[in-house]
Design a protein around this motif. Sequence first.
Motif, PDB file in Angstrom:
ATOM      1  N   ASP A   1      14.981 100.090  24.850  1.00  0.00           N
ATOM      2  CA  ASP A   1      13.534 100.216  24.659  1.00  0.00           C
ATOM      3  C   ASP A   1      12.902  99.045  23.922  1.00  0.00           C
ATOM      4  O   ASP A   1      11.733  98.749  24.147  1.00  0.00           O
ATOM      5  N   VAL A   2      13.629  98.383  23.044  1.00  0.00           N
ATOM      6  CA  VAL A   2      13.018  97.373  22.178  1.00  0.00           C
ATOM      7  C   VAL A   2      13.507  95.967  22.493  1.00  0.00           C
ATOM      8  O   VAL A   2      12.720  95.065  22.779  1.00  0.00           O
ATOM      9  N   ILE A   3      14.789  95.770  22.477  1.00  0.00           N
ATOM     10  CA  ILE A   3      15.338  94.414  22.522  1.00  0.00           C
ATOM     11  C   ILE A   3      15.272  93.818  23.924  1.00  0.00           C
ATOM     12  O   ILE A   3      14.793  92.698  24.101  1.00  0.00           O
TER      13      ILE A   3
ATOM     14  N   PRO B   1      13.412  94.576  26.764  1.00  0.00           N
ATOM     15  CA  PRO B   1      12.095  94.215  27.301  1.00  0.00           C
ATOM     16  C   PRO B   1      11.486  92.993  26.599  1.00  0.00           C
ATOM     17  O   PRO B   1      10.885  92.139  27.253  1.00  0.00           O
ATOM     18  N   THR B   2      11.661  92.894  25.298  1.00  0.00           N
ATOM     19  CA  THR B   2      11.148  91.735  24.569  1.00  0.00           C
ATOM     20  C   THR B   2      11.864  90.469  25.012  1.00  0.00           C
ATOM     21  O   THR B   2      11.227  89.425  25.237  1.00  0.00           O
ATOM     22  N   LEU B   3      13.169  90.554  25.151  1.00  0.00           N
ATOM     23  CA  LEU B   3      13.954  89.401  25.582  1.00  0.00           C
ATOM     24  C   LEU B   3      13.568  89.000  27.008  1.00  0.00           C
ATOM     25  O   LEU B   3      13.409  87.810  27.306  1.00  0.00           O
ATOM     26  N   ARG B   4      13.384  89.975  27.880  1.00  0.00           N
ATOM     27  CA  ARG B   4      13.000  89.696  29.266  1.00  0.00           C
ATOM     28  C   ARG B   4      11.639  88.989  29.302  1.00  0.00           C
ATOM     29  O   ARG B   4      11.448  88.020  30.030  1.00  0.00           O
ATOM     30  N   GLN B   5      10.688  89.457  28.493  1.00  0.00           N
ATOM     31  CA  GLN B   5       9.363  88.844  28.456  1.00  0.00           C
ATOM     32  C   GLN B   5       9.432  87.413  27.930  1.00  0.00           C
ATOM     33  O   GLN B   5       8.782  86.518  28.463  1.00  0.00           O
ATOM     34  N   ARG B   6      10.238  87.183  26.923  1.00  0.00           N
ATOM     35  CA  ARG B   6      10.364  85.822  26.380  1.00  0.00           C
ATOM     36  C   ARG B   6      10.971  84.873  27.411  1.00  0.00           C
ATOM     37  O   ARG B   6      10.563  83.719  27.529  1.00  0.00           O
TER      38      ARG B   6
ATOM     39  N   ASP C   1       8.364  84.081  29.959  1.00  0.00           N
ATOM     40  CA  ASP C   1       7.388  83.144  29.397  1.00  0.00           C
ATOM     41  C   ASP C   1       7.936  81.719  29.359  1.00  0.00           C
ATOM     42  O   ASP C   1       7.208  80.758  29.582  1.00  0.00           O
TER      43      ASP C   1
END
Length: 81
Positions: free
Chosen positions: A58-60, A62-67, A70
């Motif tokens: 839930d946290v790590i 999705p954030t990693l995928r978005q970075r 980007d």
Amino acid sequence: MRKLMNKAQMEMVKVMVKGRAVLAGNSGEGMVDSAVKILISIVVGALLLAGLYALFGDVILPTLRQRIQDMFNFTGSVSVR
């Protein structure tokens, strides 16, 4: 008849003494303690794994995928002052 009653009474006393010895003995106590410790460690380990799985899902990730997206979608426009 008296001998039979005395013999039965002595047998009952023997059974009571053996029963008390079995109930007072703590020969299997270490095994029960070990089993409880093992069960507790399994439950705590499962809870930790479930928490880490939920955290990564839930946290790590999705954030990693978005970075990562980007970084690869970088347009190269840098403002120079």
